[in-house]
Design an enzyme around this catalytic site. Structure first.
Site, PDB file in Angstrom:
ATOM      1  N   ARG A  55       5.915  13.572  29.790  1.00 35.78           N
ATOM      2  CA  ARG A  55       6.303  12.311  29.157  1.00 35.78           C
ATOM      3  C   ARG A  55       5.151  11.729  28.363  1.00 35.78           C
ATOM      4  O   ARG A  55       5.361  11.128  27.299  1.00 35.78           O
ATOM      5  CB  ARG A  55       6.758  11.314  30.228  1.00 35.78           C
ATOM      6  CG  ARG A  55       7.157   9.924  29.719  1.00 35.78           C
ATOM      7  CD  ARG A  55       8.369   9.918  28.838  1.00 35.78           C
ATOM      8  NE  ARG A  55       9.476  10.674  29.415  1.00 35.78           N
ATOM      9  CZ  ARG A  55      10.658  10.844  28.826  1.00 35.78           C
ATOM     10  NH1 ARG A  55      10.870  10.347  27.610  1.00 35.78           N
ATOM     11  NH2 ARG A  55      11.608  11.532  29.413  1.00 35.78           N
ATOM     12  N   HIS A  72      10.891  10.724  35.479  1.00 33.50           N
ATOM     13  CA  HIS A  72      10.793  10.426  34.043  1.00 33.50           C
ATOM     14  C   HIS A  72       9.420  10.808  33.512  1.00 33.50           C
ATOM     15  O   HIS A  72       9.292  11.274  32.372  1.00 33.50           O
ATOM     16  CB  HIS A  72      11.078   8.940  33.808  1.00 33.50           C
ATOM     17  CG  HIS A  72      11.263   8.566  32.378  1.00 33.50           C
ATOM     18  ND1 HIS A  72      10.330   7.857  31.662  1.00 33.50           N
ATOM     19  CD2 HIS A  72      12.300   8.789  31.520  1.00 33.50           C
ATOM     20  CE1 HIS A  72      10.774   7.658  30.421  1.00 33.50           C
ATOM     21  NE2 HIS A  72      11.959   8.220  30.307  1.00 33.50           N
ATOM     22  N   CYS A  73       8.401  10.641  34.343  1.00 32.86           N
ATOM     23  CA  CYS A  73       7.020  10.930  33.926  1.00 32.86           C
ATOM     24  C   CYS A  73       6.793  12.401  33.582  1.00 32.86           C
ATOM     25  O   CYS A  73       5.896  12.721  32.803  1.00 32.86           O
ATOM     26  CB  CYS A  73       6.039  10.546  35.027  1.00 32.86           C
ATOM     27  SG  CYS A  73       5.999   8.811  35.468  1.00 32.86           S
ATOM     28  N   VAL A  74       7.561  13.305  34.180  1.00 26.95           N
ATOM     29  CA  VAL A  74       7.298  14.730  34.012  1.00 26.95           C
ATOM     30  C   VAL A  74       8.327  15.416  33.120  1.00 26.95           C
ATOM     31  O   VAL A  74       8.373  16.640  33.043  1.00 26.95           O
ATOM     32  CB  VAL A  74       7.222  15.453  35.377  1.00 26.95           C
ATOM     33  CG1 VAL A  74       6.083  14.886  36.212  1.00 26.95           C
ATOM     34  CG2 VAL A  74       8.541  15.368  36.146  1.00 26.95           C
TER      35      VAL A  74
END
Length: 381
Positions: free
Chosen positions: A130, A372-374
């Site tokens: 992300r 969501h971060c990855v």
């Protein structure tokens, strides 16, 4: 080091505390000057390119395989298992491309299974696609391009020689034009409704380790040029307490034009992160968007940290850090059965017609991030 505990582990506590103690005043002290080279602005705006909201249909999801013991230490195997689980789950709904270093391709393929495409042509330092990956834009007429946000390891706080090149290499692999924004940041630091409105924390972006000497007005102009937007809703954020300096996507998300979501803490929670969430809700629920419309805000109740599985004091229990893919919402669960069930119910109501899949990603949560971060979506043109 994990992202939330990085400052303490690196011996930067005093500096972080000093920054945090002055809060918004630290940003006022930033010296205004012009950002260097607006490379992704006027031409893209003229062509009508903008970053769509993530609920649009995707061509594929991009991810990255972590393999650095220097970064993750004993947590590495657990994080790899979480990454594989997320990739395999998303692959049930849309294609997933996993970028891995050559030495780790075999392990990544074995863990992720045949439904996930693992490639070795885009080397990586870590798993936070992300932040390091490109932001894809569409123009409504079949055009697709990508913008890099000049990833610098969250202000040069982590090794990022490979990750700094990921955005351009992903764009090349996807076969789309690539440009770089005229500011430095990370994808998790900016939320867009796809209709002209962005939201972000000042702590993450109006920050001398990303954008020294840049005023808020100049940064807004650069962000709007890169994302194809016209308004930024700013939150104060939390400065100097984690490596991201409080990314917005852990707390607040856009659902549509005129609609948003904020994860709320329990009344008993009075830490900096909980107070930040309350402030984000107050601001978002009383602001207007780029069209001048009020924003309707849904509350997503956070977990009770006394009831979750993890005992890590830096654990990030962010239901709001879900990922929307074709036909599904991939979300976390943390072991607080009541809160997990309530979060699933809320997400199911918000996203009717999509399957809500909840995953145990406790290793990532202990590392300061979430689903969501990855992940990084590539929208259909």
């Amino acid at each position: 080091m994990d992202r939330r505990g990085f400052l303490t582990a690196a011996g930067l506590t005093a500096a972080g505390a000093a920054l945090a103690s002055v809060g918004g005043q630290a940003f006022a002290a930033v010296r205004p000057s012009a950002p260097a080279g607006a490379r992704a602005g006027a031409a893209a705006a003229a062509a009508g390119f903008a970053v769509p909201i993530d609920t649009v249909r995707h061509t594929r999801t991009w991810m990255a395989w972590p393999d650095s013991s220097a970064i993750w230490g004993s947590k590495l195997s657990g994080v790899q298992a979480n990454i594989a689980l997320i990739a395999k789950t998303i692959a049930k709904y849309e294609p997933v491309v996993m970028c891995a270093n050559s030495a780790s391709v075999s392990k990544a393929r074995s863990a992720c299974g045949s439904a996930v495409t693992v490639i070795s042509t885009i080397p990586v330092d870590d798993c936070w696609m992300r932040d390091s990956g490109p932001v894809f834009r569409t123009n409504g007429s079949g055009g697709l391009d990508a913008v890099g946000l000049n990833f610098n390891g969250w202000g040069n706080q982590q090794t990022h020689a490979k990750d700094a090149l990921v955005a351009g290499r992903v764009a090349a692999y996807a076969g789309v034009p690539f440009s770089t924004a005229s500011f430095t940041g990370e994808g998790g630091a900016v939320e867009t409704d796809g209709a002209g409105t962005l939201m972000a924390t000042r702590s993450s972006l109006i920050n001398p380790d990303r954008n020294p000497g840049v005023s808020q007005a100049q940064l807004e102009a650069a962000m709007c040029a890169a994302f194809g937007a016209s308004k930024v809703v700013w939150f104060k954020g939390v400065l100097g307490r984690d490596i991201t300096d409080d990314h917005v996507d852990a707390t607040s998300r856009f659902l549509a034009e005129g609609s948003g979501l904020v994860q709320m803490p329990l009344a008993k929670d009075t830490d900096a992160w909980s107070n930040d969430a309350r402030q984000q809700y107050q601001i978002l629920s009383t602001t207007t968007n780029a069209q001048g419309h009020a924003v309707a805000v849904t509350k997503l109740q956070g977990p009770d940290y006394d009831k979750i599985r993890s005992t890590n004091p830096d654990f990030v229990g962010a239901y709001a850090n879900y990922y929307v893919c074709n036909g599904a919402v991939i979300a976390p669960q943390f072991g607080d059965s009541t809160a997990d069930a309530a979060a699933k119910k809320t997400l199911q109501r918000i996203f009717p017609g999509r399957v809500v899949e909840q995953l145990n990603i406790d290793s990532l949560g202990a590392g300061g991030g979430g689903i969501h971060c990855v992940t990084q979506q590539q929208p259909v043109a």
